[in-house]
Design an enzyme around this catalytic site. Structure first.
Site, PDB file in Angstrom:
ATOM      1  N   HIS A  90       8.145  53.982  63.189  1.00 16.82           N
ATOM      2  CA  HIS A  90       9.511  54.486  63.026  1.00 16.82           C
ATOM      3  C   HIS A  90       9.500  55.603  61.995  1.00 16.82           C
ATOM      4  CE1 HIS A  90      13.905  54.386  62.863  1.00 16.82           C
ATOM      5  NE2 HIS A  90      13.755  54.610  61.563  1.00 16.82           N
ATOM      6  N   ASP A 169      24.214  46.432  63.029  1.00 12.57           N
ATOM      7  CA  ASP A 169      23.768  47.713  62.460  1.00 12.57           C
ATOM      8  C   ASP A 169      24.460  48.882  63.144  1.00 12.57           C
ATOM      9  OD1 ASP A 169      22.121  49.622  60.978  1.00 12.57           O
ATOM     10  OD2 ASP A 169      21.361  50.041  62.980  1.00 12.57           O
ATOM     11  N   ARG A 176      29.271  53.882  58.151  1.00 11.19           N
ATOM     12  CA  ARG A 176      28.596  54.588  57.046  1.00 11.19           C
ATOM     13  C   ARG A 176      28.565  56.091  57.295  1.00 11.19           C
ATOM     14  NH1 ARG A 176      23.013  52.303  57.255  1.00 11.19           N
ATOM     15  NH2 ARG A 176      22.598  53.787  55.598  1.00 11.19           N
ATOM     16  N   SER A 191      19.250  48.594  57.679  1.00 10.21           N
ATOM     17  CA  SER A 191      19.579  49.203  58.969  1.00 10.21           C
ATOM     18  C   SER A 191      18.317  49.376  59.821  1.00 10.21           C
ATOM     19  CB  SER A 191      20.246  50.561  58.701  1.00 10.21           C
ATOM     20  OG  SER A 191      20.317  51.321  59.868  1.00 10.21           O
ATOM     21  N   LYS A 195      16.781  46.416  63.175  1.00  9.59           N
ATOM     22  CA  LYS A 195      16.478  46.781  64.574  1.00  9.59           C
ATOM     23  C   LYS A 195      15.010  46.516  64.888  1.00  9.59           C
ATOM     24  CE  LYS A 195      18.310  50.718  63.418  1.00  9.59           C
ATOM     25  NZ  LYS A 195      18.970  51.955  63.145  1.00  9.59           N
TER      26      LYS A 195
HETATM   27  N1  URA Z   1      18.025  55.468  60.232  1.00  9.35           N
HETATM   28  C1  URA Z   1      18.581  54.276  60.491  1.00  9.35           C
HETATM   29  O1  URA Z   1      18.297  53.662  61.520  1.00  9.35           O
HETATM   30  N2  URA Z   1      19.448  53.775  59.605  1.00  9.35           N
HETATM   31  C2  URA Z   1      19.779  54.398  58.449  1.00  9.35           C
HETATM   32  O2  URA Z   1      20.552  53.875  57.687  1.00  9.35           O
HETATM   33  C3  URA Z   1      19.194  55.645  58.189  1.00  9.35           C
HETATM   34  C4  URA Z   1      18.294  56.155  59.105  1.00  9.35           C
END
Ligand code: URA
Length: 443
Positions: A90, A169, A176, A191, A195
């Site tokens: 990621h 999220d 946010r 966050s 996932k």
């Molecule tokens: N990417 C995400 O998935 N969440 C965040 O809060 C910031 C970047």
């Protein structure tokens, strides 16, 4: 249930408690997320809580509780039926970041299962899903059944987040995004990990970007985020490590969907830009080590190089593209990807060295050409974007091409050309080289 109710009645007090800098218990956090999902905690209350967290932070235990509560807000996949180690990567988001498209088939060709779930572009950073969809017919919306079947057969699938993975999220991020509370290390940690922990992986390699084109502008902040992600992910039972990488200039030469996919495919042919290859191989090495497939960096690197030189990674990509409905001929001829017809080249107005390729400005310029979206419902133009003709440190003469812009409408080119020209700076002195890889952070 009674516990949940008791906590839900205290939502204003919980927000105030965090506002005053006090801790929330695991139960408080679980109740807040459960209430947010069932509607008894309103969006405005969650937004206020996010702002309190933005200023007061969460400690390690609170961050873990938040991450796990969000992970458990939806389906938590199990891929235990697959024998091979399952590893994902990621990136926290950069400009010209097409790494996933070449990384996933390389790592899968080395025997690792890669269930890669990616996002769409938002703001100045592009998204892997939009880049993949530049391949005619390519489907990123596989069902969980199709996803599993493809992982079993090919060992890799490149898809979007399924709707019921960490839905808390998705909702919290939307709040946010519009309440100035994105840039919070505990909120970013929970966050991203909520996932990724729901994906059924054994290990995760993070590419935490730092610099002008990244969320994290300074190295200390990026290190704190990387450490937080590694510690929380490890406590949640996964092998997690992070590379801290420089995002003060775009990766490779291209920004925009088809342009980037084409450049990523070049890497699988053993061609393409050196900086893109270097970053891809470093992440691949880390993924092989996380999978337990290679014990040393040198062995992992040999394996990665062989996957490319043997053509195995290319063959893996043909299989992935074919299985997901795309035209596999594109893999062998990346220049078949359609680019926007209107073009404009910007040129150096003086001789010197390229000292800066501002990724933030170039990312916004690419968006303005149609390659990105400012709202999630906007459509993207796959053929739009920027092909840089220079790298930082290159020497140029007056009149040399610096970048070519691609758009579907001529009217978009002129303002974008001014913006791109101001993002590329030329000075008399050659700048000191900067390493893309800054550090590796393991537990
Ligand atoms: N990417 C995400 O998935 N969440 C965040 O809060 C910031 C970047």
């Amino acid at each position: 249930m009674a516990g949940t109710k008791r906590h839900l009645l205290a939502v204003p007090e919980l927000i105030a408690r965090k506002r005053e800098g006090n801790r929330l218990s695991d139960k408080d956090i679980q109740a807040l997320i459960a209430g947010f999902m069932n509607g008894s905690v309103a969006d405005y209350q969650m937004s206020a809580l996010a702002m309190a967290i933005y200023f007061r932070g969460l400690d390690f235990d609170e961050t873990v509780a938040m991450t796990l509560a969000m992970r458990d807000s939806g389906t938590v996949l199990s891929l235990d039926e697959l024998d091979a180690p399952k590893v994902d990567k990621h990136s926290t988001g950069g400009v010209g970041d097409k790494v996933s498209i070449c990384l996933a088939p390389i790592v899968a060709a080395c025997g690792v299962t890669v269930p890669m779930m990616s996002g769409r572009g938002l703001g100045h950073t592009g998204g892997t899903l939009d880049k993949l969809e530049a391949i005619p017919g390519f489907r990123v919306d596989l069902s969980v059944r199709e996803f599993r079947a493809q992982l079993r057969k090919i060992g890799c699938a490149l898809i979007g987040q399924t709707g019921d993975l960490a839905p808390a999220d998705k909702r919290l991020y939307a709040l946010r995004d519009v309440t100035g509370t994105v840039e919070s290390i505990p909120l970013i940690t929970s966050s991203i990990l909520s996932k990724k922990l729901a994906e059924g992986i054994d290990a995760l390699v993070l590419d935490v970007k730092v610099g002008r084109g990244a969320f994290m502008k300074t190295e200390p902040d990026a290190r704190d985020l990387a450490r937080s992600l590694v510690r929380v992910g490890t406590l949640a039972g996964k092998r997690v490590s992070a590379l801290l990488t420089d995002m003060n200039s775009p990766i490779g030469y291209t920004i925009g969907n088809a342009l980037e996919t084409s450049e990523a495919l070049e890497i699988l042919h053993g061609e393409g830009p050196d900086d893109l290859r270097h970053l891809t191989y470093e992440l691949a090495v880390e993924m092989l080590r996380a999978a337990g497939i290679a014990q040393t960096k040198a062995r992992a690197l040999r394996r990665v190089e062989l996957a490319v030189s043997s053509g195995d990674a290319l063959q893996k990509m043909r299989q992935i593209v074919g299985a997901q409905g795309g035209d596999p001929a594109v893999v062998d001829a990346p220049d078949r990807l359609a680019l926007a017809r209107r073009r404009s080249t910007i040129r150096a107005t003086k001789a010197g060295y390229v000292t800066e390729l501002d990724p933030l400005e170039l990312g916004h310029t690419s968006m303005s050409l149609g390659a990105g979206r400012s709202r999630s419902e906007d459509a993207v133009d796959w053929g739009a974007g920027i092909r840089l003709r220079v790298k930082r440190g290159d020497e140029v003469r007056e009149g040399d091409p610096l970048a070519t812009l691609y758009a579907s409408r001529s009217a978009l080119l002129e303002p974008a050309a001014d913006r791109a020209a101001s993002a590329i700076r030329i000075a008399k002195r050659r700048p000191a080289p900067r390493d893309r890889i800054i550090a590796t952070i393991r537990r």
